[in-house]
Design a protein around this motif. Structure first.
Motif, mmCIF file in Angstrom:
data_model
loop_
_atom_site.group_PDB
_atom_site.id
_atom_site.type_symbol
_atom_site.label_atom_id
_atom_site.label_comp_id
_atom_site.label_asym_id
_atom_site.label_seq_id
_atom_site.Cartn_x
_atom_site.Cartn_y
_atom_site.Cartn_z
ATOM 1 N N THR A 137 21.529 25.190 85.113
ATOM 2 C CA THR A 137 21.284 25.961 83.897
ATOM 3 C C THR A 137 22.174 27.191 83.910
ATOM 4 O O THR A 137 22.297 27.876 84.928
ATOM 5 C CB THR A 137 19.812 26.399 83.823
ATOM 6 N N THR A 250 17.454 23.219 91.492
ATOM 7 C CA THR A 250 18.506 24.202 91.754
ATOM 8 C C THR A 250 19.235 23.858 93.045
ATOM 9 O O THR A 250 20.472 23.924 93.116
ATOM 10 C CB THR A 250 17.917 25.621 91.840
ATOM 11 N N ARG A 272 16.432 34.659 87.908
ATOM 12 C CA ARG A 272 15.201 33.890 87.757
ATOM 13 C C ARG A 272 14.430 34.428 86.551
ATOM 14 O O ARG A 272 14.028 35.583 86.506
ATOM 15 C CB ARG A 272 14.351 33.990 89.018
ATOM 16 N N GLU A 277 12.588 29.593 85.675
ATOM 17 C CA GLU A 277 13.878 28.894 85.589
ATOM 18 C C GLU A 277 14.972 29.722 86.254
ATOM 19 O O GLU A 277 15.047 30.937 86.067
ATOM 20 C CB GLU A 277 14.233 28.638 84.126
ATOM 21 N N GLU A 278 15.824 29.047 87.020
ATOM 22 C CA GLU A 278 16.890 29.726 87.758
ATOM 23 C C GLU A 278 18.231 29.456 87.078
ATOM 24 O O GLU A 278 18.652 28.302 86.949
ATOM 25 C CB GLU A 278 16.885 29.258 89.217
#
Length: 346
Positions: A137, A250, A272, A277-278
Motif C-alpha cells: 500500500t 506487509t 501506520r 494499515e501500513e
C-alpha cells in the motif's frame, strides 16, 4: 577479505567493523575521497593472476582477495587540485569513474548491495513503481514539473492534506518532508525549475522504520505523532522507538520488494494508519539504523557484520559465474555502466 566502501566518520561502518572483529575477522574501510589524489590504483588485465591493487594510506589493498563488499556510502572522488582547467577536471573525473566502476565489476565478490542495483533502488520513481507492483500500500503520488498538474493534485487532495518532498537531500541542501500550506500555493509555479514529489498526507498512529538485512527483518515503531513535527520524525529525534510486529501482508510485500530490487540491505519507511494499515513511503538502500538499535536493542549491526562474514570466502576457488553477472536477467551480457551510475553522493 571484507571491504567496506564508506567515509572515515561513518559510525555505522565502525560499529559493524567492531562486530566483525569480535567474530575474529577483519575488514578494510576504503574511502574513495582519497582517490586519486592520495591513493593509487594498479590494475593489470589479461590473465587470472593479474594484479588489482589499491595503494592507500601506507598500505596495499589486494583487491583480488576481496570476497565480500559493503557498498555503504561511497564518497565522491578526491580529485587532484593541480588540475584547474574545468574541462580537464571533468575529463579526469570521468576517467576515474570509468576505471573504478569497471574495477568493481572485475571483483569476484558478493556485494551488499551490488552498486548498480543499489543506485537504481534509490530512484524514487522506480522504487514507488516496484512497491506498487509487489502489492504494498502506498500514498497517491505525483512527480511533476507542470504547475497545472501540481495544482490539480493539491486541489484533489486538499491543502494541508498534501505533502511535498525532494528526491534526495544533501548536507548543503537538505529538505524535510513538508505539509503544503495555503500560503505556499502561490509558489507552486516553482516546480517548473525542478521536479517535485507530491503525495497524499497519511494520518498515522506512528511511523515505522523497517531494516532488512538478508532474510532478517527488524521492525520498529517510532512514536512520531508525539514529536514536535509530526510530518517528518527526522526533525525531532527525541522520540520513543520500540520493536513492533508487522502485518503478514506487509512482510510478504517487503520480501517481494527486496527481491524485485535485488537488494540485500534496505531501510524502509512506512506509516501506520489508525486502522492499522501500513503504508509504504520509501526505501533507502544505505539508510541509517543506529538510532533504532540504540533504543530497541535490535541487533542490526551484528546482522550486517554476520552477513558480510558469511559472504566472505576463505578459499581461493573462483566462482564459475561472476556474481554481478548473476543479477542480470536473461541471456544478454552485462550492460555498460551508465553515465549516471557514478559514486553515491556525488
Amino acid at each position: 577479505m571484507i571491504l567496506i566502501l564508506s567515509s572515515d566518520d561513518d559510525v555505522h561502518a565502525h560499529h559493524v567493523m567492531q562486530h566483525i572483529a569480535q567474530r575474529g575477522h577483519s575488514a578494510t574501510l576504503l574511502n574513495l575521497a582519497d582517490f586519486p589524489k592520495d591513493a593509487h590504483l594498479i590494475f593489470e588485465a589479461g590473465q587470472p593472476s593479474s594484479r588489482r591493487l589499491m595503494q592507500y594510506r601506507g598500505q596495499t589493498i589486494d583487491l583480488s582477495k576481496v570476497s565480500s563488499v559493503w557498498w555503504r556510502r561511497p564518497q565522491p572522488y578526491g580529485m587532484n587540485p593541480d588540475v584547474t582547467d574545468p574541462v580537464l577536471d571533468h575529463f579526469a573525473i570521468r576517467e576515474v569513474d570509468e576505471a573504478i566502476q569497471g574495477l568493481w565489476l572485475t571483483l569476484d565478490a558478493d556485494w551488499i548491495n551490488v552498486p548498480g542495483r543499489d543506485q537504481d533502488a534509490s530512484r524514487k520513481a522506480w522504487q514507488l513503481d516496484v512497491a506498487r507492483a509487489v502489492g504494498l500500500t502506498m500514498p497517491r503520488t505525483l512527480i511533476t514539473t507542470d504547475p497545472d498538474a501540481a495544482r490539480a493534485f493539491v486541489a484533489k487532495e486538499g491543502v494541508d492534506r498534501t505533502i511535498y518532498k525532494p528526491f534526495q537531500g544533501s548536507e548543503d541542501a537538505w529538505r524535510e518532508t513538508r505539509l503544503l500550506k495555503a500560503e505556499e500555493l502561490d509558489k507552486i509555479d516553482a516546480v517548473k525549475y525542478a521536479p517535485v514529489i507530491f503525495q497524499e498526507y497519511i494520518e498515522a498512529t506512528c511511523d515505522l522504520r523497517v531494516t532488512v538485512v538478508g532474510d532478517q527483518i527488524f521492525a520498529a515503531a517510532i512514536d512520531s505523532q508525539k514529536a514536535a513535527y509530526r510530518v517528518d520524525f527526522r526533525m525531532d529525534m527525541n522520540v520513543t522507538i520500540t520493536p513492533t510486529t508487522l502485518a503478514p501482508e506487509t512482510v510478504a510485500g517487503i520480501r517481494k520488494l527486496m527481491k524485485a530490487l535485488d537488494l540485500t540491505y534496505g531501510a524502509i519507511d512506512f506509516r501506520r494508519r489508525p486502522n492499522g494499515e501500513e503504508v509504504f513511503l520509501e526505501i533507502n538502500p544505505a539508510g541509517q539504523w543506529l538510532f533504532v538499535e540504540d533504543q530497541t536493542g535490535q541487533s542490526i549491526s551484528k546482522a550486517v557484520a554476520d552477513c558480510l562474514i558469511d559472504r566472505a570466502r576463505t578459499d581461493n576457488i573462483p566462482r564459475l559465474t561472476h556474481p554481478l553477472l548473476n543479477t542480470i536477467p536473461g541471456p544478454q551480457p552485462a550492460p555498460a555502466v551508465r553515465s549516471d551510475q557514478t559514486v553515491a553522493a556525488r
